[in-house]
Write an enzyme that holds these catalytic residues in place. Sequence first.
Site, PDB file in Angstrom:
ATOM      1  N   PHE A  50       8.342   6.231   3.708  1.00 22.36           N
ATOM      2  CA  PHE A  50       8.558   7.649   3.418  1.00 22.36           C
ATOM      3  C   PHE A  50       8.067   8.542   4.570  1.00 22.36           C
ATOM      4  O   PHE A  50       8.855   9.269   5.184  1.00 22.36           O
ATOM      5  CB  PHE A  50       7.862   7.941   2.077  1.00 22.36           C
ATOM      6  CG  PHE A  50       7.485   9.357   1.836  1.00 22.36           C
ATOM      7  CD1 PHE A  50       8.432  10.372   1.901  1.00 22.36           C
ATOM      8  CD2 PHE A  50       6.163   9.694   1.526  1.00 22.36           C
ATOM      9  CE1 PHE A  50       8.074  11.691   1.659  1.00 22.36           C
ATOM     10  CE2 PHE A  50       5.801  10.997   1.282  1.00 22.36           C
ATOM     11  CZ  PHE A  50       6.751  12.000   1.352  1.00 22.36           C
ATOM     12  N   TYR A  59      -8.686  -0.130  -2.072  1.00 24.92           N
ATOM     13  CA  TYR A  59      -7.837   0.634  -1.154  1.00 24.92           C
ATOM     14  C   TYR A  59      -8.704   1.520  -0.262  1.00 24.92           C
ATOM     15  O   TYR A  59      -8.597   1.492   0.972  1.00 24.92           O
ATOM     16  CB  TYR A  59      -6.841   1.470  -1.965  1.00 24.92           C
ATOM     17  CG  TYR A  59      -5.909   2.291  -1.127  1.00 24.92           C
ATOM     18  CD1 TYR A  59      -5.118   1.694  -0.150  1.00 24.92           C
ATOM     19  CD2 TYR A  59      -5.811   3.668  -1.301  1.00 24.92           C
ATOM     20  CE1 TYR A  59      -4.248   2.452   0.629  1.00 24.92           C
ATOM     21  CE2 TYR A  59      -4.945   4.427  -0.534  1.00 24.92           C
ATOM     22  CZ  TYR A  59      -4.173   3.817   0.423  1.00 24.92           C
ATOM     23  OH  TYR A  59      -3.325   4.570   1.199  1.00 24.92           O
TER      24      TYR A  59
END
Length: 341
Positions: free
Chosen positions: A11, A149
Amino acid sequence: MRILITGGAGFIGSHLAERCLREGWTVSVIDDLSTGSFENIAHLKGCPTFDYTIDTVFNAPLVSELIDGCDLVFHLAAAVGVRLVVDSPVRTIETNIHGTEVVLNAAAKKGKRVVIASTSEVYGKSAKVPFREEDDLVMGPTSIGRWSYACSKALDEFLGLAYFYEKHVPVTVIRLFNTVGPRQTARYGMVLPTFVRQALLHEPITVFGDGKQRRCFGYVLDVVEALARIAKSPQTAGEIINIGNDQEISIGGLAGQVRAQLGSSSEIVFIPYKDAYGEGFEDMLRRIPSVAKLERLVGFRPHTPLPAIIDAVAQEMTAREAVASCTAAATSAPEAILEHA
Ligand code: UDP
């Protein structure tokens, strides 16, 4: 300038490729299409200053060769989306850490500039908003998958800065806050494309928790503008820089805004976090960037207002739906419609 973008079919990467080409730079992309999509770069194929390789950043000899041919690497290849992080922690940790090692190692051999994409997730549970680059990072326990993460990205930052200090590689770390815009898929659970898709289909809009958690949404075209300016600013080496919009909205407020703006009849439903992400999930209540450093270093800050972003996302999703309907009609596969959104 010759630019390599890892994760360039994603993206943000694909918008960045367009922005760099517009600057007159040569752009190479490497992407394994794990979360990116060839569709995002297909329109660039005919451009003589653009090329792409479908492969993983774990392929060290290939990455070395690509880095030899460029002046600056935007290292964007990473595990994306809270859903993916929660569902596939091994992939998250390995992709984020090993991929960055490979890129830095290759860049160090030739002293090439590297811009490492990190994330606002590294600020973790810090309640001291707005988040400034020098603030403490407040992580949760390792038993809660979500933090893998943030920790893997924090380690990428350490590694990047270690290469800068010890091996004199010009590394800049950027911390991306919630970035939204056309081409972002709802597949990995990101809130804005999810809400827009639900509103367009008049399906329930799913607010997780009580909807009081707040976020700031930066338009992807603003984000890539900031990145292009960083590429033009070698003095950003050794710096950590937040990139985001600092206008806040609650997630409940976002649901209402999307529904009203798109004239949707969707109801807004509240889903407990444990049903959305599993037991023990921890969300961040607020996440606002301080963009003072970005503005000081490159003279720009993301500014596009949310209503304009919602319109752009809805328009692109509707256009994609039209293409998918067309393809589905041709192949008699109606389920293809909005599957790609
Ligand atoms: N969220 C939501 N409904 C959804 C997806 C996300 O309410 O269908 C919430 C999520 O719990 C978080 C916020 O929206 O509080 C932003 O989520 P996203 O995954 O887009 O980014 P995050 O800020 O968590 O990285």
